[in-house]
Structures are given as C-alpha cells and as structure tokens.
Design a protein around this motif. Structure first.
Motif: not given
Length: 428
Positions: A210-233
């Motif tokens: 997961p990332r913080n409000l400025l788009g940096a990865e959260k070190d305390n949640a490394h590999m704990a699941g994130g969100e990103y945008w990609d195509k659905v169509a």
C-alpha cells in the motif's frame, strides 16, 4: 480548501528544492571505471541483459498492444494524473540512443534521466536502485541492441503541483533510499537470490504494497497488499487490488512453495488460474525464468513475516442470506456449495484464494463484473466453460451481497463488500 493545501505545500517545499538538488547523489559518485566487470563479451552481455529484462517485465510497461517493442506510450493512471511510459529503444532522437551506460545506471539507481531531470516513481527506480552494476550494464547492452524506433514520447497529464518535476527531489529525500542490494550472510543462497529478484528486478512491492497520500510505499506494510489502476476493458482503467504476499492467514499462509512455483511458471496451481493484470507478469516475465530462479522467489516470499489485515466485522445476516441465494443461483453449480470448486468447472473460492480473502475487494469485484481474463499462453483451457460476466445481470447491491457471502463463508474470513465499492468498479 484544496488550493490552500496546495499553496501551503509549495511554500514549504519550493525553498528547499535547490538545496536538495545540490545534495542529491549521482550514480557517478558510486564508483569509477566501466560498469560491467569485463568478464563477459558483448554477445554474452546482451543475452544476460535479455534475461534480466524478462525478469524485470520491461516489455509489459514499455510496449503497447499495438505499438513497437519497447517504444513506450503505455498510460498509467494514478491519483495524480496519467503518466506514459517512455521509449527505451536505442533511437537517438526519441529513445535512449544517446545515453551512456552511466546515464542508464543513474536512472536505475537514482531515478534521474540523462538530461538531469527527475523520473517519476511510476518507473520503479525505488526497486531498481537495488539492481547491481553488472546487471545494469547487461540491461543497458541489451536495450542498445534492440531495433531503434522513432516514437516521440507522449506528454504526461498530471495535475498541479505534481507536474513540477523538480519537486521529486523533495519526494526522494522523504521516501527514497538509493543503493544496490546487499546479501544477508544469515540466509541461504536461494533466499538471497529470491530477495534480489522479488525486491529489485521484479519490483513486486510496486503493486503489492500500500502507498501513502504522496504515492510512496508504506514500509510498515511491505507486501501486505496494494491497489493500482489497470484496464478492465479497452481504454477503460479501474482499480485492482494486489493481494497480501506475506505469510498472513489471508495471504500466502495457505500456499506452499510448490504452489507458488506452479503459479509463477504456469499461471495455474491447485487454488486458481491467473487473470487480469497478473497475466502479463507471468506470461511476459516469470514463466520465462529458470526453475531455480522461480524456486528462489518462492523461498523468499514464503519467508516474509505475516502482516495481518484489519479485524473483520460481522456482516448483516440479511446481506449474507441474500448473498447465499445469489451464490446458489449463479455460482454454486461450478464452484460447488462448499466453495471448493471443481477441477473441470471452476476454481475453489474457499481458503487459499488470495483474491477472495484480500482486504481490498476490488479485484474480486472486477472478476464478477467483467469475468476473468484468462491467460493466453497456448495452454489448454483450464475450465470447461469460461465464467460469464455479471455486470448486466446483477446490480451493485446484489454483487456486494454475493461477494460478502463468499468472503465470509466456509473457511474464509474477510470484510463486507458495499454497494458503493461495486459502483466504484463499474465503467458503464
């Protein structure tokens, strides 16, 4: 209010930009002489670089579906606007044909272009910084060997103030620590190789953290699941959720190293078949890696300490009842009333499905709305019939109810899905 916050940010940030630019390190400070160790001839170096480019999945980001190899132009939707991948062919005018090997290393290690401009971390230099000098040299040699393509880079479409590149110097001071990967003497050779592949070349954390409000990865949640945008169509992007890759009970805790190896090499294991954005990772990258490297990645991933998701709240009994009815009508025939699936009909939805268990249900909702996009890899069909899409059959509350039922039934234990979360994923 937004303008006031932006103005405050600029007043705080702009005065220190010049200072940060003065102290920001350069790749040239890290050593002297040639990048490579000189033990490989040019053809061997190019061949090694080609393998490393596969490990880094470079083509998926730098090649559009109708474009030329590595010529860029792929859009990346972010909370700050749209960023387009660049041309990394050796074209002199529009690509990296004028870059030296040191320029290339500087982009990988410090996120700086040959002209001194800061790169946005959509290019994952926060992971690529860990790539060794020798591997950077091999990647450079390979990219300089591919056909040059004359394609001018597409201008990014970022909102203010994120379109001011010099501000990235401040971002780096806050969130970026450059430096090559260092092996751990306390771990095995396989673990160290897996850590290098996962954390550096494959840059898995770019999606799975997961990332913080400025788009940096959260070190305390490394590999704990994130969100990103990609195509659905085609030309339609929506959020996707990357699952927890730690040994959490709702992550990789239920998977063995063999399960991971099978998934990364074949897009399939006893739990599921790949779909959506992960298809490109497997088809363009991990399935081409050696069995030894994939095994090393599995060793490392299985060693990650568990980061558990937030506590689960009990769903409303009415919602569960409604979800059960919808499941029995539309899903139970293939996935079975037990949720354990059928080897010929459908994957299991019970414990072990990382997408079902994910704290963020975005990917699960996408599958229900649009159907899973199966991997196209000349594989025999896994299931007798492909899953149909339900975007025109079920409304938002119905999809929320059945998703909630699946996520909270059998051995699953994940949070309620709301109608608003489903509406966020729709595009029509």
């Amino acid at each position: 209010m937004r303008f006031r916050r932006t103005l405050t940010l600029l007043l705080l940030v702009v005065p220190v930009v010049g200072l940060v630019l003065l102290v920001l390190p350069s790749a040239r400070d890290s050593g002297s002489g040639a990048l490579a160790d000189g033990t490989l001839n040019t053809s061997e170096l190019v061949k090694r670089g080609e393998y490393l480019a596969l490990a880094g999945n470079c083509a998926s980001c730098h090649t559009t579906s109708d474009g030329q190899y590595m010529a860029g132009g792929l859009p990346f939707e972010t909370p700050f606007g749209t960023i387009y991948s660049t041309n990394i062919t050796p074209d002199v005018d529009t690509g990296i044909g004028n870059w030296s090997d040191w320029d290339f290393l500087n982009s990988m290690r410090h996120g700086i272009r040959a002209n001194g401009e800061h790169l946005y971390p959509v290019f994952p230099y926060t992971a690529f910084t860990k790539v060794s000098n020798d591997d950077a040299a091999a990647l450079y040699a390979y990219l300089q060997s591919i056909p040059a393509v004359d394609r001018t880079n597409t201008e990014n479409d970022l909102s203010f103030p994120y379109n001011i590149r010099p501000l990235m110097a401040v971002w780096k001071q806050l969130f970026f620590s450059p430096g090559a990967f260092e092996t751990s003497d306390d771990q095995s050779e396989a673990w160290n190789r897996g850590a290098y592949l996962v954390e550096a070349l494959a840059h898995c954390s770019a999606c799975h953290t997961p990332r913080n409000l400025l788009g940096a990865e959260k070190d305390n949640a490394h590999m704990a699941g994130g969100e990103y945008w990609d195509k659905v169509a085609p030309n339609v992007h929506k959020p996707w959720s990357a699952p927890n890759l730690t040994s959490s009970s709702r992550g990789l805790g239920a998977w063995s190293k063999g399960d991971l190896h099978a998934y990364l090499k074949t897009a399939r294991n006893d739990f599921l078949e790949s779909f959506g954005p992960m298809n490109e990772v497997i088809l363009h990258s991990t399935r081409h890696l050696s069995d030894r490297d994939v095994e090393s990645m599995a060793v490392y991933l299985k060693s990650l300490p568990a980061i558990e998701s937030s506590p689960v709240t009990e769903p409303d009994s009415v919602v569960l009842g409604r979800g059960r009815t919808i499941y029995n009508l539309h899903c139970g025939t293939c996935h079975l009333p037990t949720g354990n699936g059928d080897p010929e009909m459908a994957p299991k939805l019970n414990r072990g499905s990382l997408v079902v268990q994910a704290e963020n249900p975005a990917s699960m909702i996408n599958v229900i709305l649009y159907g899973p996009e199966a991997p196209q890899a000349n594989l025999p069909p896994r299931w007798r019939e492909p899953m149909e899409e339900f975007q025109y059959i079920l409304d938002d509350d119905e999809i929320a109810a059945v998703a909630t039922f699946i996520r909270h039934s059998w051995e699953n234990n994940s949070n309620t899905v709301s109608g608003d979360q489903v509406a966020r994923q729709r595009w029509e």
